[in-house]
Design a protein around this motif. Structure first.
Motif, PDB file in Angstrom:
ATOM      1  N   PHE A 178       0.831  -1.208   0.000  1.00  0.00           N
ATOM      2  CA  PHE A 178       0.000   0.000   0.000  1.00  0.00           C
ATOM      3  C   PHE A 178       0.863   1.254   0.000  1.00  0.00           C
ATOM      4  N   LEU A 179       1.908   1.286   0.823  1.00  0.00           N
ATOM      5  CA  LEU A 179       2.785   2.457   0.876  1.00  0.00           C
ATOM      6  C   LEU A 179       3.487   2.682  -0.459  1.00  0.00           C
ATOM      7  N   LEU A 180       3.887   1.602  -1.103  1.00  0.00           N
ATOM      8  CA  LEU A 180       4.532   1.739  -2.413  1.00  0.00           C
ATOM      9  C   LEU A 180       3.550   2.294  -3.444  1.00  0.00           C
ATOM     10  N   LEU A 181       2.300   1.809  -3.428  1.00  0.00           N
ATOM     11  CA  LEU A 181       1.298   2.331  -4.356  1.00  0.00           C
ATOM     12  C   LEU A 181       0.975   3.794  -4.058  1.00  0.00           C
ATOM     13  N   ALA A 182       0.909   4.140  -2.762  1.00  0.00           N
ATOM     14  CA  ALA A 182       0.686   5.543  -2.404  1.00  0.00           C
ATOM     15  C   ALA A 182       1.842   6.404  -2.898  1.00  0.00           C
ATOM     16  N   GLY A 183       3.054   5.863  -2.840  1.00  0.00           N
ATOM     17  CA  GLY A 183       4.203   6.588  -3.359  1.00  0.00           C
ATOM     18  C   GLY A 183       4.086   6.846  -4.851  1.00  0.00           C
ATOM     19  N   VAL A 184       3.556   5.872  -5.588  1.00  0.00           N
ATOM     20  CA  VAL A 184       3.357   6.053  -7.028  1.00  0.00           C
ATOM     21  C   VAL A 184       2.351   7.175  -7.288  1.00  0.00           C
ATOM     22  N   VAL A 185       1.253   7.208  -6.509  1.00  0.00           N
ATOM     23  CA  VAL A 185       0.248   8.261  -6.660  1.00  0.00           C
ATOM     24  C   VAL A 185       0.870   9.634  -6.425  1.00  0.00           C
ATOM     25  N   VAL A 186       1.674   9.737  -5.368  1.00  0.00           N
ATOM     26  CA  VAL A 186       2.311  11.006  -5.045  1.00  0.00           C
ATOM     27  C   VAL A 186       3.282  11.423  -6.141  1.00  0.00           C
ATOM     28  N   MET A 187       4.061  10.476  -6.653  1.00  0.00           N
ATOM     29  CA  MET A 187       5.065  10.795  -7.664  1.00  0.00           C
ATOM     30  C   MET A 187       4.442  11.283  -8.967  1.00  0.00           C
ATOM     31  N   PHE A 188       3.243  10.810  -9.285  1.00  0.00           N
ATOM     32  CA  PHE A 188       2.618  11.179 -10.543  1.00  0.00           C
ATOM     33  C   PHE A 188       1.699  12.398 -10.422  1.00  0.00           C
ATOM     34  N   ASP A 189       1.665  13.029  -9.253  1.00  0.00           N
ATOM     35  CA  ASP A 189       0.932  14.281  -9.118  1.00  0.00           C
ATOM     36  C   ASP A 189       1.944  15.419  -9.131  1.00  0.00           C
ATOM     37  N   PRO A 190       1.967  16.250 -10.177  1.00  0.00           N
ATOM     38  CA  PRO A 190       3.011  17.276 -10.310  1.00  0.00           C
ATOM     39  C   PRO A 190       3.012  18.297  -9.186  1.00  0.00           C
ATOM     40  N   LEU A 191       1.839  18.603  -8.626  1.00  0.00           N
ATOM     41  CA  LEU A 191       1.787  19.618  -7.579  1.00  0.00           C
ATOM     42  C   LEU A 191       2.483  19.171  -6.300  1.00  0.00           C
ATOM     43  N   LEU A 192       2.678  17.862  -6.130  1.00  0.00           N
ATOM     44  CA  LEU A 192       3.299  17.358  -4.915  1.00  0.00           C
ATOM     45  C   LEU A 192       4.819  17.368  -4.974  1.00  0.00           C
ATOM     46  N   VAL A 193       5.389  17.657  -6.124  1.00  0.00           N
ATOM     47  CA  VAL A 193       6.842  17.695  -6.221  1.00  0.00           C
ATOM     48  C   VAL A 193       7.334  19.092  -6.588  1.00  0.00           C
ATOM     49  N   LEU A 194       6.444  20.094  -6.513  1.00  0.00           N
ATOM     50  CA  LEU A 194       6.836  21.465  -6.786  1.00  0.00           C
ATOM     51  C   LEU A 194       6.934  22.248  -5.490  1.00  0.00           C
ATOM     52  N   GLY A 195       7.698  23.289  -5.512  1.00  0.00           N
ATOM     53  CA  GLY A 195       7.845  24.145  -4.345  1.00  0.00           C
ATOM     54  C   GLY A 195       6.800  25.241  -4.329  1.00  0.00           C
ATOM     55  N   ASP A 196       6.882  26.087  -3.313  1.00  0.00           N
ATOM     56  CA  ASP A 196       5.930  27.186  -3.157  1.00  0.00           C
ATOM     57  C   ASP A 196       5.889  28.112  -4.370  1.00  0.00           C
ATOM     58  N   GLY A 197       7.063  28.477  -4.854  1.00  0.00           N
ATOM     59  CA  GLY A 197       7.108  29.402  -5.974  1.00  0.00           C
ATOM     60  C   GLY A 197       6.438  28.843  -7.203  1.00  0.00           C
ATOM     61  N   ASP A 198       6.649  27.562  -7.491  1.00  0.00           N
ATOM     62  CA  ASP A 198       6.038  26.939  -8.655  1.00  0.00           C
ATOM     63  C   ASP A 198       4.529  26.858  -8.511  1.00  0.00           C
TER      64      ASP A 198
END
Length: 269
Positions: A226-246
């Motif tokens: 489950f944690l690995l699948l949740a990690g995949v979901v997070v990785m494929f959402d662009p807003l979760l890997v951008l900083g405040d400025g972006d």
């Protein structure tokens, strides 16, 4: 007869693995909570909060039972009650979820404190319910002062984690917060285990069930996947890997630039 308790039967392997799982669950949970706060009106907010709660709950539960693989009492074999073990996972997810939804929908200082207490008590309840699942030829006793200290650490760690979720936006900053959260949660576990003493009934154990490794390892597969699948979901959402400025730049609409030419105007994007 006083039992000889060893919490590090396999050396540093189980503490390090437990810490990494706590960090993974914390990192995923914090990023999901942050994602839910980007736009308070979006319909996916409950889903992100639920995913965050499940990630933190699974991470904490997995941390606990990986650490428990290294728990050993020399004078008796150890087993686990399957029903109580699974129930401890459900308690972790549900109670952490209550705290996450409180802070996700209210976000005030008072609600943050309440959410931290609820989540911390949930972490402590998961731990001691997991300990109640232990089956051995003896009786487990706890030092009250150390138990109280472990509960306070759980509340402090949960409050700090939720504060980080609603305050920190950058990816690297959230990653650092999850590393600190892993230290706090693991510290809570080993503080609680320091309160344990075992009074063995006899030197000969009549229990003949599964070993901790043969029981716990298969049960850990589900939460880890489950944690690995949740990690995949997070990785494929662009807003979760951008900083405040972006995030701020993506939120601002592009305005056309207008220039006058020969009595008329034209626009260029």
């Amino acid at each position: 007869m006083e039992g000889t308790v060893d919490g590090f039967r396999y050396g540093a392997v189980t503490p390090v693995a437990a810490y990494l799982m706590a960090c993974l669950g914390g990192a995923l949970g914090l990023r999901c909570i942050v994602r839910s706060l980007i736009n308070n009106t979006e319909s996916w907010k409950p889903g992100w909060l639920a995913l965050g709660a499940a990630s933190i709950g699974c991470g904490i539960w997995t941390m606990h039972f990986i650490a428990m693989i290294g728990f050993h009492v020399e004078e008796t074999r150890i087993g686990y009650h399957v029903g109580l073990t699974v129930l401890s996972l459900a308690v972790a997810i549900v109670v952490v979820g209550i705290g996450v939804f409180i802070v996700g929908y209210r976000g005030t200082r008072g609600s943050l404190a309440l959410a931290g207490v609820v989540t911390g008590l949930g972490v402590a309840a998961m731990h001691y319910l997991g300990m109640a699942a232990l089956r051995l030829n003896g009786r487990i006793a706890y030092d009250p002062f150390t138990v109280a200290l472990s509960v306070l650490i759980a509340i402090a760690a949960s409050t700090a984690a939720l504060w980080a979720a609603v305050t920190i936006r950058g990816f690297l900053a959230s990653l650092g917060a999850s590393l600190v959260m892993g230290v706090a949660v693991s510290g809570m576990h080993y503080t609680a285990m320091a309160s344990v003493s075992v009074h063995v009934h006899s030197t000969t154990s009549s229990w003949a069930g599964d070993t901790p490794t043969s029981l716990l390892l298969p049960m850990l597969i589900g939460p880890v996947i489950f944690l690995l699948l949740a990690g995949v979901v997070v990785m494929f959402d662009p807003l979760l890997v951008l900083g405040d400025g972006d995030w701020n730049r993506t939120a601002k609409p592009q305005t056309p630039v207008t220039r006058p030419t020969a009595g008329r105007s034209w626009s260029r994007n």
